[in-house]
Every structure is written in structure tokens, then in C-alpha cells.
Design a protein around this motif. Structure first.
Motif, PDB file in Angstrom:
ATOM      1  N   LEU A  34       0.830  -1.205   0.000  1.00 61.24           N
ATOM      2  CA  LEU A  34       0.000   0.000   0.000  1.00 61.24           C
ATOM      3  C   LEU A  34       0.864   1.255   0.000  1.00 61.24           C
ATOM      4  N   ILE A  35       1.947   1.243   0.765  1.00 58.63           N
ATOM      5  CA  ILE A  35       2.850   2.392   0.807  1.00 58.63           C
ATOM      6  C   ILE A  35       3.530   2.582  -0.548  1.00 58.63           C
ATOM      7  N   ARG A  36       3.951   1.479  -1.184  1.00 60.85           N
ATOM      8  CA  ARG A  36       4.561   1.598  -2.523  1.00 60.85           C
ATOM      9  C   ARG A  36       3.554   2.159  -3.522  1.00 60.85           C
ATOM     10  N   ASP A  37       2.302   1.697  -3.444  1.00 60.90           N
ATOM     11  CA  ASP A  37       1.268   2.221  -4.342  1.00 60.90           C
ATOM     12  C   ASP A  37       1.061   3.725  -4.120  1.00 60.90           C
ATOM     13  N   GLY A  38       1.062   4.140  -2.848  1.00 67.65           N
ATOM     14  CA  GLY A  38       0.926   5.562  -2.539  1.00 67.65           C
ATOM     15  C   GLY A  38       2.102   6.367  -3.078  1.00 67.65           C
ATOM     16  N   SER A  39       3.286   5.794  -2.973  1.00 67.57           N
ATOM     17  CA  SER A  39       4.474   6.449  -3.515  1.00 67.57           C
ATOM     18  C   SER A  39       4.363   6.616  -5.033  1.00 67.57           C
ATOM     19  N   ASP A  40       3.870   5.583  -5.697  1.00 64.90           N
ATOM     20  CA  ASP A  40       3.669   5.667  -7.149  1.00 64.90           C
ATOM     21  C   ASP A  40       2.676   6.781  -7.501  1.00 64.90           C
ATOM     22  N   MET A  41       1.612   6.916  -6.686  1.00 67.69           N
ATOM     23  CA  MET A  41       0.616   7.975  -6.935  1.00 67.69           C
ATOM     24  C   MET A  41       1.243   9.357  -6.810  1.00 67.69           C
ATOM     25  N   ILE A  42       2.078   9.545  -5.796  1.00 70.46           N
ATOM     26  CA  ILE A  42       2.747  10.838  -5.599  1.00 70.46           C
ATOM     27  C   ILE A  42       3.695  11.132  -6.752  1.00 70.46           C
ATOM     28  N   LEU A  43       4.444  10.132  -7.173  1.00 63.29           N
ATOM     29  CA  LEU A  43       5.385  10.333  -8.280  1.00 63.29           C
ATOM     30  C   LEU A  43       4.642  10.683  -9.565  1.00 63.29           C
ATOM     31  N   ARG A  44       3.492  10.057  -9.805  1.00 68.61           N
ATOM     32  CA  ARG A  44       2.704  10.413 -10.993  1.00 68.61           C
ATOM     33  C   ARG A  44       2.174  11.838 -10.882  1.00 68.61           C
ATOM     34  N   ALA A  45       1.731  12.225  -9.689  1.00 69.16           N
ATOM     35  CA  ALA A  45       1.179  13.563  -9.488  1.00 69.16           C
ATOM     36  C   ALA A  45       2.225  14.653  -9.732  1.00 69.16           C
ATOM     37  N   TYR A  46       3.474  14.361  -9.425  1.00 66.13           N
ATOM     38  CA  TYR A  46       4.550  15.338  -9.578  1.00 66.13           C
ATOM     39  C   TYR A  46       5.464  15.020 -10.761  1.00 66.13           C
TER      40      TYR A  46
END
Length: 72
Positions: A34-46
Motif C-alpha cells: 500500500l505504501i509503494r502504491d501511494g508512492s507511485d501515486m505521488i510520483l505520478r502527481a509530480y
């Protein structure tokens, strides 16, 4: 993702930890995933701030798509 993962330590607020643990239990997914998925979301957002990572972003997105296809 089949690539080797890097170990790291993060510090969460107690509420973040409790909610993440509850989500992990309900989804039956590891908290780390879940944390890795959240990290991927942040990287896509930025992504616009990280143009040098565009290829890596595309690779992550393709891996996520592949996982979704396997799950269905």
C-alpha cells in the motif's frame, strides 16, 4: 514488480499507521505494498517536476496495468 526492492524506514503519524493497518487488513494487502502504491501515486502527481523519470514512470504504470490484468 519483480525488481529488487530497497529497504527504508518511514515515520507515520499514529492515525496514519492505524488507518493503513486497517486498510491492509481489509484489503488483505501488505502495508508495504500500500505504501509503494501511494508512492507511485505521488510520483505520478509530480511527474512534471521529474521529467528525467518519465521512462521509469511508464515502466511502473505498465507493471501496474499488468497486475490489474492478472487480478481480473
Amino acid at each position: 514488480m519483480s525488481r529488487r526492492k530497497v529497504s527504508t524506514t518511514i515515520y507515520l503519524e499514529p492515525m496514519q499507521f492505524d488507518l493503513l493497518r486497517l486498510l491492509a487488513q481489509r484489503t488483505r494487502l501488505p502495508m508495504a505494498e500500500l505504501i509503494r502504491d501511494g508512492s507511485d501515486m505521488i510520483l505520478r502527481a509530480y511527474a512534471d517536476l521529474l521529467p528525467e523519470l518519465a521512462e521509469a514512470q511508464a515502466e511502473v504504470q505498465a507493471a501496474n496495468q499488468k497486475c490489474l490484468q492478472v487480478m481480473n
